[in-house]
Design an enzyme around this catalytic site. Structure first.
Site, PDB file in Angstrom:
ATOM      1  N   HIS A 148       0.849  -1.191   0.000  1.00  0.00           N
ATOM      2  CA  HIS A 148       0.000   0.000   0.000  1.00  0.00           C
ATOM      3  C   HIS A 148       0.888   1.244   0.000  1.00  0.00           C
ATOM      4  CE1 HIS A 148      -3.246   2.757   1.003  1.00  0.00           C
ATOM      5  NE2 HIS A 148      -2.478   3.244   1.953  1.00  0.00           N
ATOM      6  N   SER A 150       0.783   5.482   0.373  1.00  0.00           N
ATOM      7  CA  SER A 150      -0.012   6.604   0.851  1.00  0.00           C
ATOM      8  C   SER A 150       0.932   7.701   1.329  1.00  0.00           C
ATOM      9  CB  SER A 150      -0.895   6.142   2.014  1.00  0.00           C
ATOM     10  OG  SER A 150      -1.459   7.235   2.688  1.00  0.00           O
ATOM     11  N   GLU A 162      -2.890   0.444  -3.942  1.00  0.00           N
ATOM     12  CA  GLU A 162      -2.364  -0.853  -3.524  1.00  0.00           C
ATOM     13  C   GLU A 162      -1.940  -1.658  -4.743  1.00  0.00           C
ATOM     14  OE1 GLU A 162      -5.644  -0.056  -2.480  1.00  0.00           O
ATOM     15  OE2 GLU A 162      -4.841   0.851  -0.659  1.00  0.00           O
TER      16      GLU A 162
END
Length: 172
Positions: A148, A150, A162
């Protein structure tokens, strides 16, 4: 783009110089995002050459991971990223095959701040991963990994993305 490749060359030189005494491997991965964007990853792993909590069940160990990922876009142009992460691995005991689980948190730098409909908000991203797989005698490894990306709220746009991938690592 030139900055990404300069950064990659510097990181590779630094990692190769610092960790030459430890076991190393080349990682090849292919995956897909939730939006069906294909990802292709080429990386290097450098084992920490340390273990903790060693028992009859297994041991905790880890490695440094540096990688380049190509993100093949449909709606927008393709993207490229470089990442670096420490990864903890719990390796279960075994003779010829050792199952393992892994988790790590690192950093990544993207060329563009958009992948498909996901607005990343900044080129700088955090990389979180979990995975499992099998290590074979001789250093070969196969596994499945979820990663993932971010920016952790650094930017107001923080859709994240993802990648779910199969990977193979061969020893150097």
């Amino acid at each position: 783009m030139k900055r990404l490749f300069c950064f990659a060359a510097f990181a590779a030189a630094l990692m190769g110089h610092t960790y030459t005494a430890q076991a190393a491997g080349v990682e090849f991965g292919v995956g897909q995002t939730g939006d069906s964007t294909m990802t292709y990853r080429l990386g290097m792993q450098f084992d920490w050459d340390k273990s903790w909590w060693q028992s009859d069940v297994g041991r905790l160990t880890g490695y440094w991971s540096g990688a380049y990922t190509y993100w093949e876009g449909d709606e927008t142009s393709s993207n490229h990223s470089l990442s670096f992460s420490p990864v903890f691995v719990y390796e279960f005991a075994g003779q010829n095959v050792k199952p393992y689980i892994e988790a790590g948190i690192g950093v990544a730098l993207f060329e563009n701040t958009e992948i498909e409909s996901n607005k990343l908000g900044s080129a700088f991203q955090f990389e979180d991963r979990v995975g499992f797989g099998l290590r074979f005698n001789g250093g070969h490894e196969v596994g499945i990994r979820a990663t993932h990306y971010s920016n952790a709220g650094i930017s107001s746009d923080n859709d994240g993305v993802e990648s779910y991938a199969l990977h193979y690592t061969m020893p150097l």
